[in-house]
Scaffold this motif. Structure first.
Motif, short mmCIF file in Angstrom:
data_model
loop_
_atom_site.label_atom_id
_atom_site.label_comp_id
_atom_site.label_asym_id
_atom_site.label_seq_id
_atom_site.Cartn_x
_atom_site.Cartn_y
_atom_site.Cartn_z
N LEU A 322 0.83 -1.20 0.00
CA LEU A 322 0.00 0.00 0.00
C LEU A 322 0.87 1.25 0.00
O LEU A 322 0.59 2.22 -0.70
N GLY A 323 1.94 1.21 0.79
CA GLY A 323 2.83 2.37 0.91
C GLY A 323 3.52 2.71 -0.40
O GLY A 323 3.94 3.84 -0.61
N LEU A 324 3.64 1.70 -1.28
CA LEU A 324 4.27 1.95 -2.58
C LEU A 324 3.25 2.47 -3.58
O LEU A 324 3.58 2.78 -4.71
N GLY A 325 1.99 2.52 -3.18
CA GLY A 325 0.97 3.02 -4.08
C GLY A 325 0.25 1.91 -4.83
O GLY A 325 -0.31 2.14 -5.89
N ALA A 326 0.28 0.69 -4.29
CA ALA A 326 -0.52 -0.38 -4.91
C ALA A 326 -1.97 -0.18 -4.50
O ALA A 326 -2.26 0.25 -3.39
N GLN A 330 -4.59 -4.72 -6.12
CA GLN A 330 -3.22 -5.19 -6.41
C GLN A 330 -2.59 -5.82 -5.19
O GLN A 330 -1.88 -6.82 -5.27
N GLN A 334 -1.62 -9.52 -5.86
CA GLN A 334 -0.20 -9.68 -6.14
C GLN A 334 0.61 -10.08 -4.91
O GLN A 334 1.71 -10.61 -5.04
N HIS A 335 0.08 -9.83 -3.73
CA HIS A 335 0.87 -10.13 -2.53
C HIS A 335 0.17 -11.09 -1.58
O HIS A 335 0.70 -12.15 -1.25
N ARG B 98 0.27 8.04 -2.61
CA ARG B 98 1.31 7.19 -2.01
C ARG B 98 2.47 6.95 -2.97
O ARG B 98 3.56 6.58 -2.55
N ALA B 99 2.21 7.13 -4.27
CA ALA B 99 3.32 7.05 -5.21
C ALA B 99 4.23 8.26 -5.05
O ALA B 99 5.42 8.20 -5.31
N VAL B 101 4.39 10.03 -2.08
CA VAL B 101 4.86 10.06 -0.70
C VAL B 101 5.22 8.64 -0.28
O VAL B 101 4.36 7.86 0.07
N GLY B 102 6.49 8.32 -0.36
CA GLY B 102 6.94 6.97 -0.04
C GLY B 102 6.98 6.74 1.45
O GLY B 102 6.99 7.68 2.24
N TYR B 121 8.89 -3.63 -8.15
CA TYR B 121 7.43 -3.70 -7.99
C TYR B 121 6.74 -2.34 -8.18
O TYR B 121 5.80 -2.22 -8.96
N GLY B 122 7.24 -1.33 -7.46
CA GLY B 122 6.62 0.00 -7.54
C GLY B 122 6.64 0.55 -8.96
O GLY B 122 5.60 0.91 -9.52
N ILE B 125 4.05 -1.29 -11.19
CA ILE B 125 2.61 -1.02 -11.07
C ILE B 125 2.30 0.40 -11.52
O ILE B 125 1.19 0.69 -11.94
N HIS B 126 3.28 1.31 -11.43
CA HIS B 126 3.01 2.67 -11.87
C HIS B 126 3.41 2.91 -13.32
O HIS B 126 3.26 4.01 -13.83
N ARG B 175 13.45 0.51 -2.16
CA ARG B 175 12.17 0.20 -2.79
C ARG B 175 11.26 1.42 -2.78
O ARG B 175 10.56 1.71 -3.74
N ALA B 176 11.30 2.16 -1.64
CA ALA B 176 10.43 3.33 -1.53
C ALA B 176 10.87 4.43 -2.50
O ALA B 176 10.03 5.14 -3.05
N THR B 179 10.07 4.50 -6.77
CA THR B 179 8.89 5.07 -7.44
C THR B 179 9.04 6.58 -7.60
O THR B 179 8.07 7.25 -7.95
#
Lengths: 433, 266
Positions: A322-326, A330, A334-335, B98-99, B101-102, B121-122, B125-126, B175-176, B179
């Protein structure tokens, strides 16, 4: 104040260490008793299991072999003319072959001849017919055939008929035992593995009865059950666990799903009879209807198992995604779902194993019919493993006693196999966080 | 007195403001977790949220990328602007926010996938990469900025969960930032790490402020003093004091701040 302490009657000072020591013995004994009771319970459980499986094996192993007679059959063109195939006097041909092996038996006497023919299974003539029809050039030749004996001779060969019993109480008469012994002395009697138990469908004659129809029926029913209950169950569980708002309605649904898992299976059978067969007009005795019925029962199990598996995926993984914007969807697909899959599959397999052994609902929708061919589609009439056991257990012929046990062993074998797969999946994919 | 100095400070840095929160209230069911918090968080700055346990600092951090939305009983009132845009506007999609603000969490939480897939992953999806080569580039760049490239470059296919705790946390930071966010929120990122790994992550945070606005929640006042330029002290849901880190630790205006940094409360 101090007077009271001084006047207190203290003949001996008991230290707390002594008190503890005294109580320790009592506590240890209590623990020991508890352990003994637990071990006793486990012992009794194992004993019961041993008795169950032991008695099944003791009666059932006989059914895994079948007494056969090897015959030199002269395919007489007079009895079996090529132009009349597939008709012909195949039983007379077999009778003549037996007669040649039993010197001194008056085959002209119809009664005797009929009794001699009774050594062979009723199906032997059809085996011969099929062979000749497949290869008409056999007419006029001598062929070697290995055919099953009828049930009484099979029982005699396996020692299940006591020769010491007075003749009138015995299913095999004295002269018949002599014929059998004559054949045995010639080396014509053998007892190979009973392949027919797995390749034949049901039959009135125990020596020809097999489980193929039941295995195929169970396969179709389970396949239908899986294809319906797996996606529906997972879908319902995902919605309830991940998307639905927690309120009175979702609580109500949850309670009812748990109740549904506890409803007696015969009720589902009645429901299926009324709805699937009565209203929808689906065919009776069909594995498809059986599968639908079993799906009704398996679905709550799958929903509950799936929800538990989804719940056990740690929230940190959801937060990470969620924090990555999924998006929520998703995150779930996906998880969470991939991580929950081993648990879901384990629950599903255990649910299917339960469905495989379910009898009552199948009886109600007519999957206990007498059907002598394996179903070629889920809409043909068929039996299933548990209903086949039910039918055989109800049959009066002696040969079905051992076959019933054998069928139970086959069913147990499949259950052990399925549970084994479930355990394997759990061990292999279980993740420590 | 304190309020005045804060207002002046805000005006001075107005050009550089990334997040601007006004009268934010957060309720968990019946609990009033955040009371009337107004704060301006600057770009290219490390801002530390300190305070005793349960003071609301993590809750407030999670309002900044609407992670609290996932909790049914949580209600947020007031206004929070990111670059002048109201992030609680009904038209704003939290996924998009959230994309931008990591977030890095308290416990390292790599996906049980390969190191490469964790980072990719990030961007995937974006849709940030048009092809494999671009994705490879993003992965390498992110791992380098996460200061973990040298340690994992020859085992990108190994599972991310197989790394040590400190490496996992740096992987999560990488990872954060893969994106391309504008703000990085860190919720006690070092609390599960040993001192050496903590030092590595702190060094990384210091480097990151060149490109990002970093907000870090921490229990350790030493850490706040080491890594941050601005510090906000929360107590019982109130933002008690917000000032330059130096000022907070050497010359606190509020008696509660003083009590906390001298170890008398918390």
């Amino acid at each position: 104040m101090s007077d009271i302490t001084n006047n207190a009657d203290t003949p001996r000072i008991v230290t707390s260490t002594e008190l503890v020591a005294a109580s320790l013995k009592r506590r240890r004994n209590k623990q020991l008793r508890l352990q003994m009771v637990g071990m006793g319970a486990i012992f009794i459980a194992f004993l019961m299991l041993f008795i169950l499986v032991g008695s099944l094996v003791a009666t059932g192993w006989q059914a895994f072999t079948q007494t056969h007679v090897t015959l030199e059959v002269f395919v007489d063109p007079e009895d079996i003319p090529a132009d009349r195939l597939p008709r012909g006097d195949f039983d007379d041909t077999l009778e003549a072959a037996l007669g040649r092996m039993l010197p001194g038996v008056d085959m002209e006497d119809r009664e005797t001849a009929r009794a001699v023919q009774g050594i062979l299974s009723n199906g032997a003539q059809f085996t011969l017919r099929d062979r000749v029809v497949a290869d008409p050039s056999l007419i006029g030749q001598t062929v070697t055939m290995k055919v099953p004996t009828s049930d009484p001779y099979d029982q005699l060969n396996k020692g299940l008929i006591e020769r010491a019993t007075p003749e009138q109480n015995r299913r095999v008469k004295d002269n018949e035992i002599r014929w059998f012994d004559t054949l045995k002395e010639q080396g014509a009697i053998s007892k190979p593995f009973n392949l027919a138990l797995f390749t034949n469908a049901d039959s009135r004659f125990p020596e020809q009865a097999g489980l193929k129809g039941a295995l195929v029926g169970s396969f179709w029913a389970l396949l239908t059950c899986f294809l319906i209950s797996f996606p529906l169950g997972i879908g319902a569980a995902i919605y309830l666990e991940e998307f639905a708002k927690k309120n009175r309605i979702s609580d109500f649904i949850e309670v009812n799903i748990n109740n549904l898992a506890a409803v007696p299976s015969v009720v589902f059978g009645l429901l299926a009879l009324a709805v699937f067969i009565g209203w929808f007009g689906l065919p009776r005795s069909a594995p498809f209807v059986g599968g639908l019925t079993l799906a009704l029962m398996t679905m709550p199990t799958i929903i509950i198992a799936t929800r538990a598996a989804l719940k056990s995926v740690p929230p940190s993984i959801r937060e990470a995604a969620l924090g990555l914007g999924a998006s929520k969807q998703q995150v779930v697909f996906q998880h969470v779902l991939p991580l929950a899959m081993p648990g879901i599959l384990t629950g599903t397999i255990i649910g299917l194993a339960q469905a495989l052994g379910e009898t009552a609902p199948l009886l109600l929708i007519g999957m206990n019919a007498f059907i002598t061919s394996a179903a070629s589609s889920p809409f043909d009439s068929a039996t299933a493993l548990p209903t086949q056991i039910f039918i055989w257990a109800d049959s009066p012929e002696r040969g079905f006693v051992s076959r019933t046990s054998a069928a139970i062993l086959v069913l147990l074998g499949f259950l052990v196999l399925m549970n084994g797969i479930a355990i394997f999946l759990r061990q292999k994919f279980e993740r420590r966080w | 007195m304190m309020k005045d100095s804060m207002e002046t400070k805000l005006d001075v840095d107005a050009m550089n403001v990334k997040f601007s929160a006004r009268d934010v209230q957060v309720h968990y069911g019946d609990t009033h977790a955040i009371k009337d918090v107004s704060v301006d968080i600057l770009d290219n700055t490390v801002t530390a949220f300190i305070g005793p346990s349960g003071c609301g600092k993590s809750t407030f951090l999670r309002t900044l990328n609407r992670m609290n939305d996932t909790i049914d009983i949580c209600r947020v009132q007031g206004d929070i602007y990111l670059d002048g845009m109201d992030i609680y506007d009904p038209n704003i999609d939290p996924v998009q926010l959230r994309a931008k603000v990591g977030m890095v969490f308290q416990k390292p939480n790599p996906f049980p996938k390969s190191i490469y897939d964790n980072i990719a992953y990030g961007p995937r999806i974006h849709g940030l990469a048009r092809n494999k080569a671009e994705l490879d580039e993003i992965v390498e760049k992110s791992l380098r900025r996460g200061a973990i490239w040298d340690e994992v470059q020859d085992r990108l296919d190994a599972p991310g969960t197989g790394l040590s705790g400190g490496q996992q946390q740096r992987l999560c930071i990488a990872r954060a930032i893969a994106t391309e966010p504008e703000v990085l929120l860190m919720d006690e990122p070092c609390s599960a790490l040993d001192p050496i790994a903590t030092a590595q992550v702190e060094e990384l945070i210091d480097e990151l402020k060149a490109n990002y606005s970093v907000v870090i929640v921490t229990h350790s006042m030493q850490q706040a003093a080491r890594v941050s330029q601005k510090t906000a002290f929360f107590h019982l849901g109130n933002l008690v004091e917000y000032n330059d880190t130096n000022e907070i630790f050497t010359n606190p205006q509020d008696s509660r701040t003083e009590s906390y940094i001298t170890g008398r409360i918390g």
